[in-house]
Design a protein around this motif. Structure first.
Motif, mmCIF file in Angstrom:
data_model
loop_
_atom_site.group_PDB
_atom_site.id
_atom_site.type_symbol
_atom_site.label_atom_id
_atom_site.label_comp_id
_atom_site.label_asym_id
_atom_site.label_seq_id
_atom_site.Cartn_x
_atom_site.Cartn_y
_atom_site.Cartn_z
ATOM 1 N N GLY A 1 0.846 -1.206 -0.144
ATOM 2 C CA GLY A 1 -0.019 0.006 0.024
ATOM 3 C C GLY A 1 0.851 1.243 -0.072
ATOM 4 O O GLY A 1 0.222 2.461 -0.304
ATOM 5 N N ALA A 2 2.029 1.268 0.380
ATOM 6 C CA ALA A 2 2.870 2.378 0.450
ATOM 7 C C ALA A 2 3.343 2.928 -0.849
ATOM 8 O O ALA A 2 3.616 4.288 -0.827
ATOM 9 C CB ALA A 2 4.444 1.767 0.964
ATOM 10 N N LYS A 3 3.079 2.353 -1.968
ATOM 11 C CA LYS A 3 3.430 3.120 -3.490
ATOM 12 C C LYS A 3 2.384 4.268 -3.641
ATOM 13 O O LYS A 3 2.572 5.057 -4.376
ATOM 14 C CB LYS A 3 3.046 2.003 -4.423
ATOM 15 C CG LYS A 3 1.687 1.469 -4.532
ATOM 16 C CD LYS A 3 1.571 0.281 -5.691
ATOM 17 C CE LYS A 3 0.338 -0.131 -6.072
ATOM 18 N NZ LYS A 3 0.333 -1.364 -6.984
ATOM 19 N N ASP A 4 1.172 4.217 -2.774
ATOM 20 C CA ASP A 4 0.271 5.373 -2.997
ATOM 21 C C ASP A 4 0.574 6.499 -1.893
ATOM 22 O O ASP A 4 -0.372 7.265 -1.970
ATOM 23 C CB ASP A 4 -1.124 4.941 -2.737
ATOM 24 C CG ASP A 4 -1.658 3.731 -3.880
ATOM 25 O OD1 ASP A 4 -0.955 3.549 -4.827
ATOM 26 O OD2 ASP A 4 -2.092 2.636 -3.412
ATOM 27 N N PHE A 5 1.482 6.435 -1.214
ATOM 28 C CA PHE A 5 1.901 7.511 -0.175
ATOM 29 C C PHE A 5 2.641 8.709 -0.661
ATOM 30 O O PHE A 5 2.872 9.588 0.010
ATOM 31 C CB PHE A 5 2.240 6.884 0.937
ATOM 32 C CG PHE A 5 1.501 5.862 1.649
ATOM 33 C CD1 PHE A 5 0.141 5.578 1.306
ATOM 34 C CD2 PHE A 5 2.199 5.076 2.581
ATOM 35 C CE1 PHE A 5 -0.705 4.757 2.255
ATOM 36 C CE2 PHE A 5 1.338 4.069 3.581
ATOM 37 C CZ PHE A 5 -0.056 4.003 3.208
ATOM 38 N N GLY A 6 2.843 8.582 -1.644
ATOM 39 C CA GLY A 6 3.781 9.768 -2.322
ATOM 40 C C GLY A 6 3.629 11.205 -1.864
ATOM 41 O O GLY A 6 4.276 12.007 -1.691
ATOM 42 N N ASP A 7 2.158 11.649 -2.319
ATOM 43 C CA ASP A 7 1.909 12.786 -1.919
ATOM 44 C C ASP A 7 1.655 13.173 -0.509
ATOM 45 O O ASP A 7 1.304 14.076 -0.066
ATOM 46 C CB ASP A 7 0.531 13.156 -2.618
ATOM 47 C CG ASP A 7 0.517 13.041 -4.124
ATOM 48 O OD1 ASP A 7 1.688 13.425 -4.386
ATOM 49 O OD2 ASP A 7 -0.291 13.021 -4.881
ATOM 50 N N PHE A 8 1.799 12.021 0.233
ATOM 51 C CA PHE A 8 1.494 12.338 1.743
ATOM 52 C C PHE A 8 2.718 12.856 2.427
ATOM 53 O O PHE A 8 2.522 13.533 3.493
ATOM 54 C CB PHE A 8 1.280 10.865 2.413
ATOM 55 C CG PHE A 8 0.795 10.987 3.864
ATOM 56 C CD1 PHE A 8 -0.237 11.450 4.398
ATOM 57 C CD2 PHE A 8 2.053 10.529 4.813
ATOM 58 C CE1 PHE A 8 -0.703 11.331 5.833
ATOM 59 C CE2 PHE A 8 1.561 10.646 6.301
ATOM 60 C CZ PHE A 8 0.461 11.075 6.783
ATOM 61 N N TYR A 9 3.917 12.779 1.970
ATOM 62 C CA TYR A 9 5.158 13.095 2.559
ATOM 63 C C TYR A 9 5.907 14.086 1.684
ATOM 64 O O TYR A 9 5.556 14.659 0.471
ATOM 65 C CB TYR A 9 6.313 11.832 2.576
ATOM 66 C CG TYR A 9 5.646 10.684 3.301
ATOM 67 C CD1 TYR A 9 5.746 10.785 4.658
ATOM 68 C CD2 TYR A 9 5.343 9.550 2.897
ATOM 69 C CE1 TYR A 9 5.394 9.518 5.570
ATOM 70 C CE2 TYR A 9 4.804 8.778 3.667
ATOM 71 C CZ TYR A 9 4.690 8.688 5.070
ATOM 72 O OH TYR A 9 4.401 7.681 5.693
ATOM 73 N N THR A 10 6.690 14.979 2.335
ATOM 74 C CA THR A 10 7.501 16.110 1.657
ATOM 75 C C THR A 10 8.329 15.411 0.505
ATOM 76 O O THR A 10 8.833 14.073 0.518
ATOM 77 C CB THR A 10 8.382 16.483 2.642
ATOM 78 O OG1 THR A 10 9.378 15.901 3.330
ATOM 79 C CG2 THR A 10 7.709 17.398 3.582
ATOM 80 N N PRO A 11 8.585 16.053 -0.636
ATOM 81 C CA PRO A 11 9.293 15.311 -1.632
ATOM 82 C C PRO A 11 10.589 14.877 -1.306
ATOM 83 O O PRO A 11 11.004 13.668 -1.946
ATOM 84 C CB PRO A 11 9.367 16.623 -2.641
ATOM 85 C CG PRO A 11 8.314 17.504 -2.266
ATOM 86 C CD PRO A 11 8.043 17.323 -0.912
ATOM 87 N N GLY A 12 11.480 15.535 -0.550
ATOM 88 C CA GLY A 12 12.537 15.017 -0.228
ATOM 89 C C GLY A 12 12.811 13.548 0.531
ATOM 90 O O GLY A 12 13.523 12.933 0.116
#
Length: 451
Positions: free
Chosen positions: A120-131
């Motif tokens: 499920g982690a592949k969908d978390f990109g927008d949740f965290y800061t880009p860096g």
């Protein structure tokens, strides 16, 4: 949820030294057996971060069949050495481990880390800061989730700067920082300190837009170009000028009693360091209470830009035990993605990696930090310091890459560049010698090298 109301121990990442043992077995989990017949699973988690144990109670209440055991196997290099030894031996490794962002590529390359993208982690990109998201998204997978972050900011003792007639909020460029350093030195203080810190060097060159390292998609070729990168050279030349003119304290090593004493009495007037620093200042420099402030980093051209200093991921050690991996992912998600788990850690002083918290009014409006006795301190004179730090997080440049043996490289920095801080060689010569050693090591490890 209100932030900043609980006491903590220092949680900032320290500069890493030391090397990692050779690649070995990836089946060294300490609890390698499957779930017990009653469906219960016990997870062993290695972490030195003092906020992690606070999450266990809430997680176990929501997941009664999963027990979590937190083990402090040592800070940074000590844990990495123990983890590598356990993996090589094929026994004794934990189910999960705290791993700093710069060290994670090495463990991924060695095949030690579980890819949690399909959990499920592949969908978390927008949740965290880009860096921070870029730091865990490697080789097309997701090998852990961001625990915290360390965007670089400029922490300064306003009392000392007022004495020198300098307003750091108006110091935007490196040239202006140099002029400010001369005025601070005239008061008897140093504007900052650096006795040769690999993490600081990487963060400052990163902030300047340098990209000295790269690894091919197949993991077989590394690029090492410290001496040929103009942005690295820009930082080296600027920092050499401050060293040569005795404008920074090169004799006081960071994280020592003398360093804390310098911060406490104002002889070290400011730090360019990660956003996790506030609680460390409160505990290490108590006489600075009310005197310190935070502003954005000066940059080579005066335009906003930033980088990370420290910060860690929490990852799952690779395993064929599906029950263990599934249980570990539940805990991973709770600590790093669940609202309650994140709030528990941020209340205890962790600097967040998620955008929701960084944009939360409760977080942004904090003006005090709480000591171990539960007393609130407006250490930054009533400033909404998290607001400034959140801005720093948004300024972090994307695209910087670590070596797949960054732990080794940082561990050798002092051997080759350290002399540059004792007037025995130019900083550029130290960087050249460091690069030569890194290139030699890469070839010994079987990499093709581009310089």
């Amino acid at each position: 949820m209100k932030f900043g109301k609980k006491a903590i121990a220092a949680v900032g990442s320290l500069a890493m030294l030391g090397s990692i043992a050779a690649c070995g077995s990836n089946s060294g989990n300490a609890n390698s057996g499957s779930a017990s017949s009653d469906g219960k699973v016990t997870l062993t988690v290695w972490a030195w971060d003092s906020t992690i144990p606070r999450t266990v109670k809430g997680f176990e209440a929501a997941n009664p069949n999963i027990k979590v055991k937190i083990v402090n196997a040592g800070t940074s290099k000590d844990e990495y050495t123990a983890l590598s030894n356990a993996m090589q031996a094929g026994s004794g490794a934990p189910d999960m481990a705290q791993i700093e962002y710069y060290a994670l590529p090495e463990y991924v390359t060695r095949g030690y880390m579980q890819n949690v993208a399909d959990n499920g982690a592949k969908d978390f990109g927008d949740f965290y800061t880009p860096g921070t998201w870029a730091s865990v998204s490697l080789n097309g997978g997701v090998y852990g989730l961001p625990m915290d972050s360390g965007p670089m900011a400029w922490f300064y003792n306003k009392e000392v700067f007022d004495k020198a007639g300098v307003d750091p909020t108006q110091v935007k460029s490196w040239d202006e920082f140099y002029e400010a350093a001369k005025k601070i030195r005239a008061t008897g203080s140093y504007i900052t300190s650096d006795s040769g810190d690999a993490g600081f060097f990487d963060s400052m060159t990163w902030q300047n837009g340098a990209k000295p390292f790269d690894t091919s998609s197949d993991g077989k070729t590394v690029t090492i170009n410290l001496t040929g990168d103009d942005k690295v050279k820009g930082f080296v030349d600027w920092w050499q000028k401050l060293i040569s003119e005795d404008l920074i304290d090169t004799k006081t090593a960071g994280w020592t009693d003398d360093w804390n004493k310098g911060l406490d009495n104002g002889s070290i007037a400011s730090l360019l360091i990660g956003a996790w620093m506030p609680y460390n200042l409160l505990s290490g420099a108590p006489n600075g209470d009310g005197k310190w402030r935070v502003t954005q980093m000066p940059t080579s051209d005066g335009q906003p830009a930033g980088s990370e200093s420290g910060g860690s991921s929490l990852g799952i050690i690779k395993s064929d035990d599906k029950a263990k991996v599934d249980a570990a992912y539940k805990y991973l998600e709770y600590v790093t993605h669940n609202k309650e788990g994140i709030a528990t850690r941020v209340e205890a002083g962790a600097f967040p990696a998620d955008n929701n918290t960084l944009n939360s009014p409760d977080f942004l409006n904090v003006t005090s930090i709480t000591d171990a006795d539960g007393k609130a301190h407006e250490y930054f004179g009533g400033q909404k310091f998290n607001e400034e730090l959140a801005t720093a997080a948004k300024n972090v440049r994307a695209g910087y890459k670590f070596l797949p043996f960054e732990v080794y490289a940082r561990g050798k920095f002092g051997d080759f560049v350290g002399k540059s801080f004792t007037d025995k060689q130019k900083l550029s010569d130290g960087v050249k010698a460091w690069q030569d050693d890194i290139v030699s090591y890469a070839k010994q490890q079987g990499y093709s090298v581009k310089e």
